[in-house]
Design a protein around this motif. Structure first.
Motif, PDB file in Angstrom:
ATOM      1  N   SER A   1      -4.836  11.712 -16.808  1.00  0.00           N
ATOM      2  CA  SER A   1      -5.869  12.527 -15.967  1.00  0.00           C
ATOM      3  C   SER A   1      -5.722  10.929 -15.140  1.00  0.00           C
ATOM      4  O   SER A   1      -5.973  11.419 -12.805  1.00  0.00           O
ATOM      5  CB  SER A   1      -6.324  13.748 -15.681  1.00  0.00           C
ATOM      6  N   ILE A   2      -6.611  10.376 -15.238  1.00  0.00           N
ATOM      7  CA  ILE A   2      -7.669   9.214 -14.352  1.00  0.00           C
ATOM      8  C   ILE A   2      -6.679   7.706 -13.432  1.00  0.00           C
ATOM      9  O   ILE A   2      -6.668   7.758 -11.998  1.00  0.00           O
ATOM     10  CB  ILE A   2      -8.866   8.475 -14.983  1.00  0.00           C
ATOM     11  N   PRO A   3      -5.854   7.586 -14.275  1.00  0.00           N
ATOM     12  CA  PRO A   3      -4.695   6.736 -14.060  1.00  0.00           C
ATOM     13  C   PRO A   3      -4.389   7.299 -12.997  1.00  0.00           C
ATOM     14  O   PRO A   3      -3.461   6.512 -12.330  1.00  0.00           O
ATOM     15  CB  PRO A   3      -4.150   6.489 -15.709  1.00  0.00           C
ATOM     16  N   PHE A   4      -3.288   8.511 -13.034  1.00  0.00           N
ATOM     17  CA  PHE A   4      -2.342   9.110 -12.678  1.00  0.00           C
ATOM     18  C   PHE A   4      -3.322   9.299 -11.458  1.00  0.00           C
ATOM     19  O   PHE A   4      -2.693   8.986 -10.123  1.00  0.00           O
ATOM     20  CB  PHE A   4      -2.141  10.281 -13.476  1.00  0.00           C
ATOM     21  N   ALA A   5      -4.273  10.061 -11.384  1.00  0.00           N
ATOM     22  CA  ALA A   5      -5.079  10.085  -9.938  1.00  0.00           C
ATOM     23  C   ALA A   5      -5.294   8.971  -8.945  1.00  0.00           C
ATOM     24  O   ALA A   5      -5.242   8.458  -7.794  1.00  0.00           O
ATOM     25  CB  ALA A   5      -6.261  10.854 -10.021  1.00  0.00           C
ATOM     26  N   VAL A   6      -5.750   7.556  -9.349  1.00  0.00           N
ATOM     27  CA  VAL A   6      -5.480   6.255  -9.426  1.00  0.00           C
ATOM     28  C   VAL A   6      -4.337   6.050  -8.038  1.00  0.00           C
ATOM     29  O   VAL A   6      -4.462   5.721  -7.260  1.00  0.00           O
ATOM     30  CB  VAL A   6      -5.930   5.798  -9.862  1.00  0.00           C
ATOM     31  N   PHE A   7      -3.705   6.062  -9.548  1.00  0.00           N
ATOM     32  CA  PHE A   7      -2.359   5.371  -8.800  1.00  0.00           C
ATOM     33  C   PHE A   7      -1.636   6.650  -7.743  1.00  0.00           C
ATOM     34  O   PHE A   7      -0.594   6.200  -6.528  1.00  0.00           O
ATOM     35  CB  PHE A   7      -0.736   5.679 -10.016  1.00  0.00           C
ATOM     36  N   CYS A   8      -2.231   7.700  -7.238  1.00  0.00           N
ATOM     37  CA  CYS A   8      -1.619   8.919  -6.036  1.00  0.00           C
ATOM     38  C   CYS A   8      -2.376   8.309  -5.559  1.00  0.00           C
ATOM     39  O   CYS A   8      -1.937   7.998  -3.579  1.00  0.00           O
ATOM     40  CB  CYS A   8      -1.896   9.707  -6.535  1.00  0.00           C
ATOM     41  N   VAL A   9      -3.661   7.588  -5.612  1.00  0.00           N
ATOM     42  CA  VAL A   9      -4.267   6.931  -3.808  1.00  0.00           C
ATOM     43  C   VAL A   9      -3.707   5.424  -3.727  1.00  0.00           C
ATOM     44  O   VAL A   9      -3.425   5.810  -2.787  1.00  0.00           O
ATOM     45  CB  VAL A   9      -6.166   6.870  -4.222  1.00  0.00           C
ATOM     46  N   LEU A  10      -3.304   5.244  -4.264  1.00  0.00           N
ATOM     47  CA  LEU A  10      -2.920   3.698  -4.772  1.00  0.00           C
ATOM     48  C   LEU A  10      -1.344   3.300  -3.709  1.00  0.00           C
ATOM     49  O   LEU A  10      -0.819   2.806  -2.867  1.00  0.00           O
ATOM     50  CB  LEU A  10      -3.025   2.151  -5.412  1.00  0.00           C
ATOM     51  N   VAL A  11      -0.785   4.788  -4.072  1.00  0.00           N
ATOM     52  CA  VAL A  11       0.850   4.794  -3.086  1.00  0.00           C
ATOM     53  C   VAL A  11       0.927   5.031  -1.658  1.00  0.00           C
ATOM     54  O   VAL A  11       2.191   4.991  -1.036  1.00  0.00           O
ATOM     55  CB  VAL A  11       2.006   5.456  -4.362  1.00  0.00           C
TER      56      VAL A  11
ATOM     57  N   THR B   1       0.421   9.443  11.727  1.00  0.00           N
ATOM     58  CA  THR B   1       0.912   7.825  11.062  1.00  0.00           C
ATOM     59  C   THR B   1       0.083   7.434  10.910  1.00  0.00           C
ATOM     60  O   THR B   1      -0.338   6.085  10.209  1.00  0.00           O
ATOM     61  CB  THR B   1       1.647   8.111  11.758  1.00  0.00           C
ATOM     62  N   SER B   2      -1.799   7.862  11.099  1.00  0.00           N
ATOM     63  CA  SER B   2      -2.868   6.825  10.649  1.00  0.00           C
ATOM     64  C   SER B   2      -3.041   6.518   9.563  1.00  0.00           C
ATOM     65  O   SER B   2      -2.651   7.441   7.569  1.00  0.00           O
ATOM     66  CB  SER B   2      -4.186   7.657  10.920  1.00  0.00           C
ATOM     67  N   ALA B   3      -2.862   5.218   8.913  1.00  0.00           N
ATOM     68  CA  ALA B   3      -3.174   4.593   7.858  1.00  0.00           C
ATOM     69  C   ALA B   3      -4.377   4.911   6.648  1.00  0.00           C
ATOM     70  O   ALA B   3      -4.309   4.933   5.826  1.00  0.00           O
ATOM     71  CB  ALA B   3      -2.603   3.407   7.373  1.00  0.00           C
ATOM     72  N   HIS B   4      -5.648   4.882   7.681  1.00  0.00           N
ATOM     73  CA  HIS B   4      -6.310   5.455   7.023  1.00  0.00           C
ATOM     74  C   HIS B   4      -6.816   6.328   6.838  1.00  0.00           C
ATOM     75  O   HIS B   4      -7.264   7.722   5.435  1.00  0.00           O
ATOM     76  CB  HIS B   4      -8.024   5.332   8.622  1.00  0.00           C
ATOM     77  N   GLY B   5      -5.982   7.613   7.248  1.00  0.00           N
ATOM     78  CA  GLY B   5      -6.462   8.884   6.985  1.00  0.00           C
ATOM     79  C   GLY B   5      -5.540   9.313   6.113  1.00  0.00           C
ATOM     80  O   GLY B   5      -5.641  10.144   5.061  1.00  0.00           O
ATOM     81  N   TRP B   6      -4.704   9.116   5.041  1.00  0.00           N
ATOM     82  CA  TRP B   6      -3.818   9.203   4.888  1.00  0.00           C
ATOM     83  C   TRP B   6      -4.452   8.841   3.091  1.00  0.00           C
ATOM     84  O   TRP B   6      -4.470   9.222   2.224  1.00  0.00           O
ATOM     85  CB  TRP B   6      -2.303   7.873   4.463  1.00  0.00           C
ATOM     86  N   PHE B   7      -5.406   7.115   3.261  1.00  0.00           N
ATOM     87  CA  PHE B   7      -5.642   6.671   2.292  1.00  0.00           C
ATOM     88  C   PHE B   7      -6.893   8.085   1.895  1.00  0.00           C
ATOM     89  O   PHE B   7      -7.404   8.063   0.955  1.00  0.00           O
ATOM     90  CB  PHE B   7      -6.800   5.402   2.547  1.00  0.00           C
ATOM     91  N   ILE B   8      -7.518   8.662   3.115  1.00  0.00           N
ATOM     92  CA  ILE B   8      -9.140   9.163   2.829  1.00  0.00           C
ATOM     93  C   ILE B   8      -8.430   9.811   2.677  1.00  0.00           C
ATOM     94  O   ILE B   8      -8.597  11.124   1.519  1.00  0.00           O
ATOM     95  CB  ILE B   8      -9.984   9.103   3.990  1.00  0.00           C
ATOM     96  N   TRP B   9      -7.716  11.176   2.607  1.00  0.00           N
ATOM     97  CA  TRP B   9      -6.967  11.968   2.286  1.00  0.00           C
ATOM     98  C   TRP B   9      -6.561  11.854   0.481  1.00  0.00           C
ATOM     99  O   TRP B   9      -7.586  12.536  -0.001  1.00  0.00           O
ATOM    100  CB  TRP B   9      -5.809  13.172   2.961  1.00  0.00           C
TER     101      TRP B   9
ATOM    102  N   LEU C   1      -7.237   9.779  -1.488  1.00  0.00           N
ATOM    103  CA  LEU C   1      -8.714   9.457  -2.280  1.00  0.00           C
ATOM    104  C   LEU C   1      -9.506  11.201  -2.817  1.00  0.00           C
ATOM    105  O   LEU C   1      -9.619  11.104  -4.300  1.00  0.00           O
ATOM    106  CB  LEU C   1      -9.524   8.528  -1.969  1.00  0.00           C
ATOM    107  N   ILE C   2      -9.477  12.178  -1.545  1.00  0.00           N
ATOM    108  CA  ILE C   2     -10.058  13.025  -1.817  1.00  0.00           C
ATOM    109  C   ILE C   2      -9.170  13.732  -3.265  1.00  0.00           C
ATOM    110  O   ILE C   2      -9.100  14.852  -4.112  1.00  0.00           O
ATOM    111  CB  ILE C   2      -9.964  13.635  -0.648  1.00  0.00           C
ATOM    112  N   VAL C   3      -7.878  14.076  -2.722  1.00  0.00           N
ATOM    113  CA  VAL C   3      -6.817  14.846  -3.454  1.00  0.00           C
ATOM    114  C   VAL C   3      -6.711  14.199  -4.778  1.00  0.00           C
ATOM    115  O   VAL C   3      -6.708  15.552  -5.752  1.00  0.00           O
ATOM    116  CB  VAL C   3      -5.549  14.983  -2.834  1.00  0.00           C
TER     117      VAL C   3
END
Length: 466
Positions: A97-107, A189-197, A199-201
């Motif tokens: 679950s942790i590796p999956f969540a990490v890659f969901c953020v990286l993508v 279309t904000s890159a920062h907005g996509w990353f933070i959201w 990460l929270i998910v």
């Protein structure tokens, strides 16, 4: 003692308490929070935020599906070879679950790279999230035959799971653009907005999977489930397993249609309807699918699982036809009505696929004497992601061939390409799924099959105790 007595005894013994039902349902809630965000928004994130062409994205999705030709069955085989104190399927939520969540953020992360570098980053992170999704999602289906041997209880479990899965999908698709804008200073279309959201998910997903792992139990233990099964032996469960073949085909073509529709929803409302904000509202209408999900156990008990799913496919086709009327006249009320009809149909479908795969596990054991939960159910993830990937390819290539240009007013040809993806490709997928269902006949033999297996399991357990 009658032949049905062991079956009744096992079924009663293996009823699942409500806390565990809820925990099991949260597995799909967590998966949909993350992967629905990927499936619905990654293409427009790539084209309109990260700066990759639609054709390149389509090729990426195809490459990921080639990898899936191996990773889905791989995880299934791994499950069949797993034997721990936690069970066969359940440990995978703890491990991955942790590796999956990490890659969901990286993508959804946008490093400052050249175009070639961006493509390499997209390939590595998307294929990574795809492979790890299989690691946590396949066990959701493979564990179902181990949670209970009662066919109706399986429908109940799958219904509750689908209810929460739909709730997760509705929630994430409904609020994502708003949350991205919130964290991205008002820009979707904000890159920062996509990353933070993202990460929270991802953090939420890890917490939920921890709860699922702690509160589920593999209580149906058979001679096969208590040992590792050789690959050659597990593949015997697929021999002449026509229910499995039909459901795998349906899973493929159904999710191909669903993917093409969901990933161009934002495109359709942004460019065809000139109201990108309406996309979030329409996607949130998935909540109406919960009505169908709730009544699925009642409906399937009275008219059968096959007929219930067939009814859902027919409603989905009707919804797409009504959608074509709304798109042609640019009528928002008609589009909303058509979407509601379609979601009612898909609400009947999604929850029953897992149940029918669990039945296919039983059918494989009944016909071939081999119970292989992992390999039988792993093709569910493979076929769904293959369908979603090919749907991505179709979308990317159609958008490119019809002249789509990101963040610009679209030509009539490009608008037509978006409409093809949003209406007609999904309609074809739903129609072919309905035709395939006409050849599914397990409902008529289910009682005999379960009775025979109950006797077999009781005999095996008695032998093991001696």
């Amino acid at each position: 003692m009658s032949e049905n007595a062991p079956h009744a005894e096992v079924a009663t013994k293996n009823m699942v308490p409500w806390k565990e039902r809820f925990a099991y349902s949260l597995s799909d809630f967590a998966c949909n929070l993350s992967f629905q965000m990927v499936g619905t928004y990654l293409m427009i994130f790539y084209t309109d935020t990260f700066g990759i062409s639609a054709a390149a994205v389509g090729t990426l999705f195809l490459a990921a599906r080639i990898v899936d030709a191996f990773d889905g069955p791989f995880w299934g085989i791994m499950i069949d070879h797993t034997h721990t104190k936690y069970g066969k399927s359940r440990p995978y939520w703890l491990w991955f679950s942790i590796p999956f969540a990490v890659f969901c953020v990286l993508v959804f992360t946008t490093p400052n790279l050249s175009l070639t570098g961006k493509l390499i980053w997209a390939y590595v992170t998307y294929i990574g999230v795809d492979v790890l999704y299989s690691a946590v999602n396949i066990p959701i289906t493979s564990i179902l035959p181990s949670l209970t041997s009662n066919p109706q209880e399986r429908v109940t479990l799958s219904t509750i799971r689908q209810f929460m899965g739909t709730a997760g999908a509705t929630l994430i698709t409904g609020i994502t653009l708003g949350m991205v804008a919130f964290f991205g200073n008002g820009s979707t279309t904000s890159a920062h907005g996509w990353f933070i959201w993202a990460l929270i998910v991802g953090i939420i997903v890890v917490i939920i999977f921890g709860f699922v792992f702690k509160n589920t139990h593999e209580r149906v233990q058979t001679k096969s489930s208590r040992k590792s099964i050789p690959i050659k032996e597990s593949l015997k469960a697929l021999r002449r397993n026509w229910p499995w073949a039909i459901i795998i085909f349906i899973n493929f073509i159904y999710w191909l249609g669903m993917q093409t529709r969901s990933q161009v929803t934002v495109y359709f409302f942004k460019y065809n309807m000139h109201d990108a904000g309406l996309a979030s509202f329409v996607l949130s209408l998935q909540i109406v699918a919960l009505v169908a999900v709730v009544v699925t156990p009642w409906t399937s008990k009275r008219i059968g699982k096959r007929n219930t799913m067939l009814m859902g496919m027919i409603l989905a086709v009707v919804g797409q036809l009504l959608l074509s009327v709304g798109a042609g006249s640019l009528s928002v009320p008609m589009i909303i009505f058509a979407t509601i009809v379609g979601y009612l149909g898909t609400g009947y479908v999604s929850g029953l696929i897992a149940v029918m795969l669990a039945d296919a596990v039983d059918y494989g054991e009944w016909k071939n004497g081999v119970r292989a939960e992992g390999i039988v159910t792993s093709f569910s993830s493979f076929s769904a992601k293959l369908g979603m990937g090919i749907g991505g390819v179709i979308t990317g290539w159609l958008l490119t061939s019809t002249g789509y240009v990101a963040n610009h007013a679209q030509s009539a040809s490009a608008l037509h390409g978006i409409e093809l993806n949003y209406i007609w490709v999904p309609l074809l997928g739903f129609a072919l799924s309905g035709i395939a269902l006409m050849f599914y006949h397990v409902d008529g033999i289910e009682k005999q099959m379960q009775s025979d297996l109950a006797v077999k399991h009781a005999k095996e357990n008695a032998e093991d105790e001696d």
